[in-house]
Design an enzyme around this catalytic site. Structure first.
Site, mmCIF file in Angstrom:
data_model
loop_
_atom_site.group_PDB
_atom_site.id
_atom_site.type_symbol
_atom_site.label_atom_id
_atom_site.label_comp_id
_atom_site.label_asym_id
_atom_site.label_seq_id
_atom_site.Cartn_x
_atom_site.Cartn_y
_atom_site.Cartn_z
ATOM 1 N N LYS A 46 -8.826 17.265 -3.106
ATOM 2 C CA LYS A 46 -10.022 17.070 -2.267
ATOM 3 C C LYS A 46 -9.655 17.255 -0.793
ATOM 4 C CE LYS A 46 -9.133 12.085 -2.391
ATOM 5 N NZ LYS A 46 -9.429 10.840 -3.119
ATOM 6 N N ARG A 142 -16.814 0.662 -5.504
ATOM 7 C CA ARG A 142 -17.088 1.827 -4.668
ATOM 8 C C ARG A 142 -17.774 2.908 -5.497
ATOM 9 N NH1 ARG A 142 -12.327 5.508 -2.091
ATOM 10 N NH2 ARG A 142 -12.235 6.092 -4.281
ATOM 11 N N TYR A 264 -5.713 11.171 31.858
ATOM 12 C CA TYR A 264 -7.002 10.494 32.009
ATOM 13 C C TYR A 264 -6.817 8.986 32.184
ATOM 14 C CZ TYR A 264 -9.829 14.558 30.673
ATOM 15 O OH TYR A 264 -10.444 15.779 30.634
ATOM 16 N N MET A 312 -8.222 16.406 24.823
ATOM 17 C CA MET A 312 -8.758 17.221 23.738
ATOM 18 C C MET A 312 -7.782 18.324 23.310
ATOM 19 S SD MET A 312 -12.258 19.442 23.522
ATOM 20 C CE MET A 312 -13.367 18.060 23.776
HETATM 21 C C1 LIG Z 1 -8.227 10.334 -3.713
HETATM 22 C C2 LIG Z 1 -8.204 9.872 -5.102
HETATM 23 C C3 LIG Z 1 -7.020 9.950 -5.855
HETATM 24 C C4 LIG Z 1 -5.692 10.349 -5.260
HETATM 25 O O1 LIG Z 1 -5.169 9.274 -4.528
HETATM 26 P P1 LIG Z 1 -3.725 9.349 -3.807
HETATM 27 O O2 LIG Z 1 -3.532 7.992 -3.270
HETATM 28 O O3 LIG Z 1 -3.873 10.389 -2.728
HETATM 29 O O4 LIG Z 1 -2.731 9.755 -4.815
HETATM 30 C C5 LIG Z 1 -7.093 9.628 -7.209
HETATM 31 N N1 LIG Z 1 -8.255 9.214 -7.762
HETATM 32 C C6 LIG Z 1 -9.402 9.099 -7.063
HETATM 33 C C7 LIG Z 1 -10.631 8.640 -7.750
HETATM 34 C C8 LIG Z 1 -9.414 9.415 -5.705
HETATM 35 O O5 LIG Z 1 -10.538 9.270 -5.008
#
Ligand SMILES: *Cc1c(COP(=O)(O)O)cnc(C)c1O
Length: 374
Positions: A46, A142, A264, A312
């Site tokens: 992802k 969640r 800044y 930036m």
């Molecule tokens: C992101 C995610 C993972 C992977 O988690 P890591 O800690 O990056 O290994 C696995 N399962 C679900 C449902 C996730 O959202």
């Protein structure tokens, strides 16, 4: 997507170079496979493979033997499908009304997470049951089937009739804290779920979960961050190989005097004469503003503290300790590398390696290392 965002310029003209070692990603995959023994190892890709580039990482993992890929959103699944013709691609955020055709057309598996989503998919698949997964919430509150809906399935297993369930899965909330009591509690809840849900395989562990031991492995693991080299065992030596290095160029050098202030809001005041190097990266590139006055880079073996606010497009370093012969416009400062890892930078910023990687800028010149024989 990454490649088309900015035109490719020659490396010697780049303000910053991000090197991504795909061989190291493959090595990390094998390391996890070895730990898992007979249990299958999927890959979470992802957020563009945590910033590394899903279209590059996906095929490398597939060649290393990975058959199951997990993305968060449907658009990520559609994009990954172009790079991976045959792998199973699971979409973690699940199904919503109107998305069914897209799942079907691109051969993506929705990870269903409520009775409503189950009904949608059953309705859509009324003639031929298409594959899907089921996420059961075991205490993270969640995503996934809430406890009350799970009980309804226990009372009425017919609610799942007609589904082609591939995986039943759940996600650990505290896997990186080995002593957390939440881990065994979630494990017990998941064992119950698995006993009730008639799915082909059970999947429970993310990266850190794999290191909680075989009880947590089930049939298929879902590591993400460990593949990309961040330490899945905080507080212990990192068993994974680093996958990224970031080098940025000095664009200007100047001398400041005692009493001057840098950047800044003048948050860094010089207490003595100081050589300052200005470098061509900033928070727009993912050098988080919270690193202001709190991080460092390296020129060869010389550690150079980051001073002043992160802007930036620019940051400033105190290079007073570096010999003059190493200081000139165009010289590289190592921001992420063996002397200062992603985990170190995350520590400086008060965050986690996940955020550092997924923030990595699109303006960097990217160089992928991939050996022919891997
Ligand atoms: C992101 C995610 C993972 C992977 O988690 P890591 O800690 O990056 O290994 C696995 N399962 C679900 C449902 C996730 O959202």
């Amino acid at each position: 997507m990454i490649d088309s965002l900015y035109p490719d310029i020659p490396e010697h003209l780049a303000g910053a170079v991000l090197r991504i070692d795909l061989d190291a990603v493959a090595t990390n995959y094998r390391t996890l496979c070895h730990r898992l023994g007979d249990v299958a190892c999927g890959a979470v890709v992802k957020a563009d493979a945590y910033g590394l580039g899903a279209e590059r990482v996906g095929p490398v993992l597939a060649r290393a033997g990975c058959q199951d890929f997990f993305v968060a959103h449907i658009n990520e699944g559609v994009r990954l499908r172009r790079a991976l013709a045959t792998a199973r691609i699971h979409v973690l955020s699940g199904l919503y009304s109107g998305a069914e055709d897209t799942f079907c057309e691109h051969n993506l598996l929705p990870v269903l997470g409520s009775l409503g989503e189950i009904a949608l998919w059953k309705n859509y698949c009324s003639t031929a049951p298409l594959p899907c997964d089921l996420h059961v919430d075991t205490g993270m509150l969640r995503l996934g089937l809430p406890t009350d809906e799970f009980r309804k399935i226990v009372d009425n297993p017919d609610l799942l009739a007609g589904l082609n369930l591939q995986l039943v899965l759940s996600h650990l909330a505290s896997a990186d804290e080995t002593a957390s009591q939440q881990n065994p509690r979630q494990l017990a809840a998941f064992k119950q779920a698995r006993a009730v849900i008639p799915a082909g395989q059970a999947s429970f562990s993310n990266s850190s979960g794999i290191f909680l031991g075989p009880d947590y492995h089930f049939d298929i693991a879902r590591p993400g961050i460990a593949l990309y080299g961040v330490n899945p065992t905080p507080g212990k030596p990192n068993p994974m190989r680093a996958t990224v290095t970031l080098n940025a160029r000095i664009v200007q050098l100047r001398d400041g005097h005692a009493g001057d202030s840098v950047g800044y809001s003048g948050t860094h005041r010089l207490d003595k004469a100081t050589r300052i190097a200005t470098v061509a990266v900033g928070y727009a590139d993912g050098v988080l503003r919270s690193l202001s006055n709190r991080s460092c880079g390296h020129i060869g073996e010389y550690r150079v503290p980051l001073i002043g606010r992160v802007s930036m497009d620019l940051i400033t370093f105190d290079v007073s300790d570096v010999p003059d012969c190493l200081l000139y416009p165009g010289q590289w400062i190592e921001m992420i590398g063996p002397r200062h890892t992603v985990d170190d930078m995350a520590n400086d910023a008060g965050t986690i390696g996940y955020e550092i990687l997924t923030s990595l800028g699109r303006r960097y010149h990217r160089v992928y290392k991939e050996s022919e024989d891997v």
